[in-house]
Enzyme design. Structure first.
Site, PDB file in Angstrom:
ATOM      1  CD  GLU A  36      -2.902  -0.623   2.531  1.00  0.00           C
ATOM      2  OE1 GLU A  36      -2.648   0.329   3.298  1.00  0.00           O
ATOM      3  OE2 GLU A  36      -3.787  -1.449   2.750  1.00  0.00           O
ATOM      4  NE  ARG A  93      -2.561   1.780 -24.854  1.00  0.00           N
ATOM      5  CZ  ARG A  93      -1.448   1.034 -24.795  1.00  0.00           C
ATOM      6  NH1 ARG A  93      -1.014   0.450 -25.878  1.00  0.00           N
ATOM      7  NH2 ARG A  93      -0.788   0.895 -23.667  1.00  0.00           N
ATOM      8  CE  LYS A 189      -3.160  -1.602 -34.614  1.00  0.00           C
ATOM      9  NZ  LYS A 189      -2.480  -0.754 -33.627  1.00  0.00           N
ATOM     10  CB  SER A 220       4.421  -4.258 -27.694  1.00  0.00           C
ATOM     11  OG  SER A 220       3.697  -4.058 -28.898  1.00  0.00           O
TER      12      SER A 220
HETATM   13  C1  R5P Z   1      -3.643   1.898 -30.894  1.00  0.00           C
HETATM   14  O1  R5P Z   1      -4.814   2.139 -31.138  1.00  0.00           O
HETATM   15  C2  R5P Z   1      -2.670   2.955 -30.489  1.00  0.00           C
HETATM   16  O2  R5P Z   1      -2.903   4.153 -31.172  1.00  0.00           O
HETATM   17  C3  R5P Z   1      -1.241   2.482 -30.718  1.00  0.00           C
HETATM   18  O3  R5P Z   1      -1.047   2.239 -32.093  1.00  0.00           O
HETATM   19  C4  R5P Z   1      -0.948   1.241 -29.946  1.00  0.00           C
HETATM   20  O4  R5P Z   1      -1.364   1.379 -28.621  1.00  0.00           O
HETATM   21  C5  R5P Z   1       0.516   0.911 -29.977  1.00  0.00           C
HETATM   22  O5  R5P Z   1       0.747  -0.239 -29.230  1.00  0.00           O
HETATM   23  P1  R5P Z   1       1.934  -1.222 -29.583  1.00  0.00           P
HETATM   24  O6  R5P Z   1       3.204  -0.410 -29.636  1.00  0.00           O
HETATM   25  O7  R5P Z   1       1.933  -2.228 -28.462  1.00  0.00           O
HETATM   26  O8  R5P Z   1       1.612  -1.872 -30.896  1.00  0.00           O
END
Ligand code: R5P
Length: 301
Positions: A36, A93, A189, A220
């Protein structure tokens, strides 16, 4: 006005306090055995406008709870107004239900901050515009558009194109393409599993062009680096990226180093002690100082 610094960012609060010529207090945050948090703030806050600076970055839950406890401390100390400056807003997000029974996490986090006693939120490049609507108090969502626009003032003459790595980022990319008066492309994507991404095809012309990928978060590094490989395979001449919030989890930096990306511009919304030469930091200190100066002036006129 007083700036109260949380533990997420060692330098930004001091820099803003110097620009505004106001005192900066560092919160004393310790832990009990069970982890905590135990918060102490020394200094007189009664009837002050207190700015709490805290990015809710990794470890996101600890930084968030710390922010909530700081707000409560300041409220109980009798501050006149509590302004939360949150350069990186964790949980942003998760701003829509993505699966059956999924929580609306971004909305819940906004409600928690508000319930703790925040009067005003200052933040930067929120994941989506609709997140502002999760708050009943005022939200100033600053934009990095001006910072990025300044970097590419010669873009029109030099065959540049803006690329959004996904459909969700299209509005952000469109703003920069309009500001620079250059073309726009978008990558299709999808996320087959949480944390994984697949890049399908590019909508728009990128062959032999200098590509500027724009995004709000690099976590990531999957989205950004997969986009660079796809662009290169499809004939891009060069690839630069502008990504506001550098979460940089796991082997992200290694992925960046091994990718065709020539330069990555990020901001200091999240603190990193060390970064590779490919990564350049654009400071947001002035952007935040100017916004906070305005709040204070507005309140005292
Ligand atoms: C997604 O909607 C965000 O705008 C970023 O593209 C995403 O969060 C990037 O995450 P990562 O680097 O893990 O692919």
């Amino acid at each position: 006005m007083i700036i109260l610094n949380g533990t997420s960012h060692p330098y930004l609060a001091e820099s803003i306090a110097t620009q505004l010529k106001v005192p900066c207090i560092q919160a004393d945050v310790k832990r009990f055995e069970d982890q905590e948090l135990c918060i102490k703030v020394t200094g007189e806050l009664y009837e002050e406008d207190v700015i709490i600076l805290q990015s809710t970055c990794k470890p996101a839950n600890d930084h968030l709870i710390e922010l909530l406890l700081l707000i409560d401390t300041v409220k109980r100390a009798g501050a006149r107004r509590i302004i939360c400056a949150i350069p990186y807003f964790g949980y942003s997000r998760q701003d829509r239900p993505n699966y059956k029974h999924s929580p609306l996490s971004a909305s819940l986090v906004a409600s928690l901050i508000e319930a703790a006693g925040a009067h005003q939120i200052l933040t930067l490049d929120l994941h989506s515009k609709q997140m502002e609507g999760f708050f009943k108090v005022g939200v100033q969502n600053m934009s990095t558009l001006g910072l990025y626009k300044n970097l590419f003032s010669d873009a029109k003459e030099n065959n540049y194109v803006i690329v959004s790595p996904d459909i969700g980022g299209l509005l952000r990319a469109q703003s920069l393409s309009n500001a620079l008066d250059i073309d726009l492309a978008v990558i299709n994507k999808s996320r087959p599993q949480p944390g994984q991404c697949a890049m399908h095809h590019i909508i728009g012309e990128i062959k032999d062009k200098n590509c500027i990928i724009i995004d709000d978060i690099i976590d990531s590094g999957g989205t950004l680096t997969k986009a660079t490989h796809l662009l290169k395979e499809n004939g891009a001449k060069s690839i630069t990226a502008c990504v506001t919030h550098a979460v940089l989890s796991g082997d992200c930096l290694q992925k960046i180093n091994n990718s065709p990306l020539e330069r990555l511009y990020i901001t200091n919304s999240i603190y990193h002690a060390e970064l590779p030469p490919k990564v350049k930091v654009l400071p947001i200190d002035d952007l935040f100082s100017n916004a906070l100066r305005f709040f204070h002036k507005d309140r005292n006129e």
